[in-house]
Design a protein around this motif. Sequence first.
Motif, PDB file in Angstrom:
ATOM      1  N   GLN A 183      46.123  26.230  16.651  1.00 50.50           N
ATOM      2  CA  GLN A 183      45.612  25.909  17.987  1.00 50.50           C
ATOM      3  C   GLN A 183      44.661  26.972  18.528  1.00 50.50           C
ATOM      4  OE1 GLN A 183      46.474  22.859  19.879  1.00 50.50           O
ATOM      5  NE2 GLN A 183      44.522  23.644  20.642  1.00 50.50           N
ATOM      6  N   PHE A 243      49.256  22.277  13.131  1.00 50.98           N
ATOM      7  CA  PHE A 243      48.391  22.083  14.301  1.00 50.98           C
ATOM      8  C   PHE A 243      48.658  23.171  15.340  1.00 50.98           C
ATOM      9  CE2 PHE A 243      47.279  20.304  18.435  1.00 50.98           C
ATOM     10  CZ  PHE A 243      46.032  19.744  18.197  1.00 50.98           C
ATOM     11  N   ASP A 244      49.943  23.438  15.602  1.00 53.38           N
ATOM     12  CA  ASP A 244      50.307  24.466  16.590  1.00 53.38           C
ATOM     13  C   ASP A 244      49.863  25.853  16.127  1.00 53.38           C
ATOM     14  OD1 ASP A 244      51.398  22.588  18.274  1.00 53.38           O
ATOM     15  OD2 ASP A 244      53.452  22.861  17.565  1.00 53.38           O
ATOM     16  N   SER A 249      59.894  18.545  22.560  1.00 51.00           N
ATOM     17  CA  SER A 249      58.923  18.928  21.540  1.00 51.00           C
ATOM     18  C   SER A 249      58.738  17.818  20.516  1.00 51.00           C
ATOM     19  CB  SER A 249      59.389  20.197  20.834  1.00 51.00           C
ATOM     20  OG  SER A 249      60.499  19.912  19.988  1.00 51.00           O
ATOM     21  N   PRO A 278      39.831  17.798  18.917  1.00 51.20           N
ATOM     22  CA  PRO A 278      41.294  17.856  18.841  1.00 51.20           C
ATOM     23  C   PRO A 278      41.972  17.566  20.178  1.00 51.20           C
ATOM     24  CG  PRO A 278      40.334  19.679  17.642  1.00 51.20           C
ATOM     25  CD  PRO A 278      39.198  19.011  18.348  1.00 51.20           C
ATOM     26  N   ASN A 279      42.975  16.693  20.121  1.00 49.76           N
ATOM     27  CA  ASN A 279      43.750  16.292  21.294  1.00 49.76           C
ATOM     28  C   ASN A 279      45.204  16.156  20.842  1.00 49.76           C
ATOM     29  OD1 ASN A 279      45.194  14.473  23.105  1.00 49.76           O
ATOM     30  ND2 ASN A 279      43.236  14.078  24.098  1.00 49.76           N
ATOM     31  N   ARG A 280      46.081  16.990  21.374  1.00 50.99           N
ATOM     32  CA  ARG A 280      47.464  17.036  20.887  1.00 50.99           C
ATOM     33  C   ARG A 280      48.198  15.716  21.101  1.00 50.99           C
ATOM     34  NH1 ARG A 280      52.751  18.729  20.740  1.00 50.99           N
ATOM     35  NH2 ARG A 280      53.132  20.466  19.305  1.00 50.99           N
ATOM     36  N   LYS A 281      47.958  15.062  22.221  1.00 44.94           N
ATOM     37  CA  LYS A 281      48.624  13.792  22.500  1.00 44.94           C
ATOM     38  C   LYS A 281      48.216  12.741  21.465  1.00 44.94           C
ATOM     39  CE  LYS A 281      50.718  10.480  24.908  1.00 44.94           C
ATOM     40  NZ  LYS A 281      52.180  10.396  25.091  1.00 44.94           N
ATOM     41  N   TYR A 311      46.885  13.285  18.531  1.00 46.20           N
ATOM     42  CA  TYR A 311      47.346  13.734  17.223  1.00 46.20           C
ATOM     43  C   TYR A 311      48.833  13.398  17.033  1.00 46.20           C
ATOM     44  CZ  TYR A 311      47.367  16.817  13.102  1.00 46.20           C
ATOM     45  OH  TYR A 311      47.429  17.309  11.813  1.00 46.20           O
ATOM     46  N   SER A 312      49.614  13.561  18.096  1.00 46.65           N
ATOM     47  CA  SER A 312      51.043  13.253  18.044  1.00 46.65           C
ATOM     48  C   SER A 312      51.285  11.762  17.837  1.00 46.65           C
ATOM     49  CB  SER A 312      51.734  13.717  19.334  1.00 46.65           C
ATOM     50  OG  SER A 312      51.634  15.116  19.478  1.00 46.65           O
ATOM     51  N   TYR A 330      39.482  18.787  11.885  1.00 44.36           N
ATOM     52  CA  TYR A 330      39.694  18.392  13.282  1.00 44.36           C
ATOM     53  C   TYR A 330      38.439  17.902  14.018  1.00 44.36           C
ATOM     54  CZ  TYR A 330      44.217  20.744  12.775  1.00 44.36           C
ATOM     55  OH  TYR A 330      45.466  21.114  12.357  1.00 44.36           O
ATOM     56  N   ILE A 358      52.550  18.947  12.314  1.00 43.83           N
ATOM     57  CA  ILE A 358      52.589  19.389  13.724  1.00 43.83           C
ATOM     58  C   ILE A 358      52.699  20.909  13.813  1.00 43.83           C
ATOM     59  CG2 ILE A 358      55.083  19.228  14.174  1.00 43.83           C
ATOM     60  CD1 ILE A 358      52.215  18.036  16.490  1.00 43.83           C
TER      61      ILE A 358
END
Length: 389
Positions: free
Chosen positions: A196, A192-193, A150, A105-108, A110-111, A226, A189
């Motif tokens: 986390q 995901f948060d 955000s 998992p990588n938030r960037k 994923y975004s 994930y 999103i």
Amino acid sequence: MSQQKQSTDLDKRIEIIFKRPTEELLSPWEISNFINQFSSNYYKNELLISISKAINSGTPVENIFILDDSFKINTSYSKLDVIDLNKASEILYLYHMGKPVSLFPNRKIYSINIIFNVFRTFNEIIYKLIHKRIAKKQLHNFINSPNDKSMLNILSDLKDLAYNLLSKSNLREKNNEIEKAYGAAVNRINKFDDEQIDIDLMQDSFFEKDYALLKNEKYKNLESKYFSSFFREFNNNSRPVVGIYYPETNKIQILCVNHINKTKRDSRFLDLKQFSHNSPYEVIILVGTGIILPLMKEIKYHLDERKLTKQKKEVVSTGIALDNHLNEIYSELETILLDTNSSDFDNIELDYLKTKIVETKNNNDNKINEPIRKYGFSLSSVVTKTKSS
């Protein structure tokens, strides 16, 4: 971000000769299928080697990603190598190739996946209504929004942009399809948060070689969502695109680009030297040294099959010469393997990931050899080639 670091021994190539002992003719479709199957799975084998090399060289696993679509055979991709996400034109290049899915998992990443998905969905809806689209150059602003902005605000801005475009054509009411797509993205999103902490807990447990969490249904679902999605994309796509994201420069290095960009061919690229259409068929292929292990498995398979047949007393002693020939080729491959010091998979320290990659590698080895067996070819000879030869 040197592609050289991701390569196998670039000074060596393997010339393989396959022969088909039967006189039975193959159809044009069967010939094409043999070549396509062998080459696409050979490419995936090279990707697995490059991924393993990247991990062993210290690349954070969460920065390795795969796109959810295959590259197109008939596209040259002459500009493909390093993708600079600071440039609108290069973001667009990535956008047209697919949505990224990270190894861990990588938030960037994923975004970016969510932004690409919503942007495409909004444009499809808008085009159906007014035959217009949100300008793709806008992707740059959404991908490179300030760090303190955000994802929910980014999605809201994207929705506003869609409605502004519709309002110019006097469509000012809320659109159910846009609201649905927006709501799905917001839910992704937020989820995901919310997850986390559990994601971090799972990742830490993998590094500590503790897999107790996987006995719990909730964590098994998180793993599938994930931590296994990368491998699903790898297995489902015939020509996947894999890259490494470098957050410090906001750039991406595409792995095995020599197989995709037709201007960057090197010794690892599969070069079909000959496919004789006269029966019996003979195929001559030049490839990189990464093919060695799959070929050794193919020889082992044939030797085991022949041994089993002999035990059933269905073969006489005339087959001894063929057995000796296959054993000689096996020994040659074994020598080349030792010379190349190919231990990329064995050196992966994270056992969880090592298991996943080795399983994928074994499955892909079978797929490399599948068309050889399916169309009745056998390995006739293997010769090592160097740049000087």
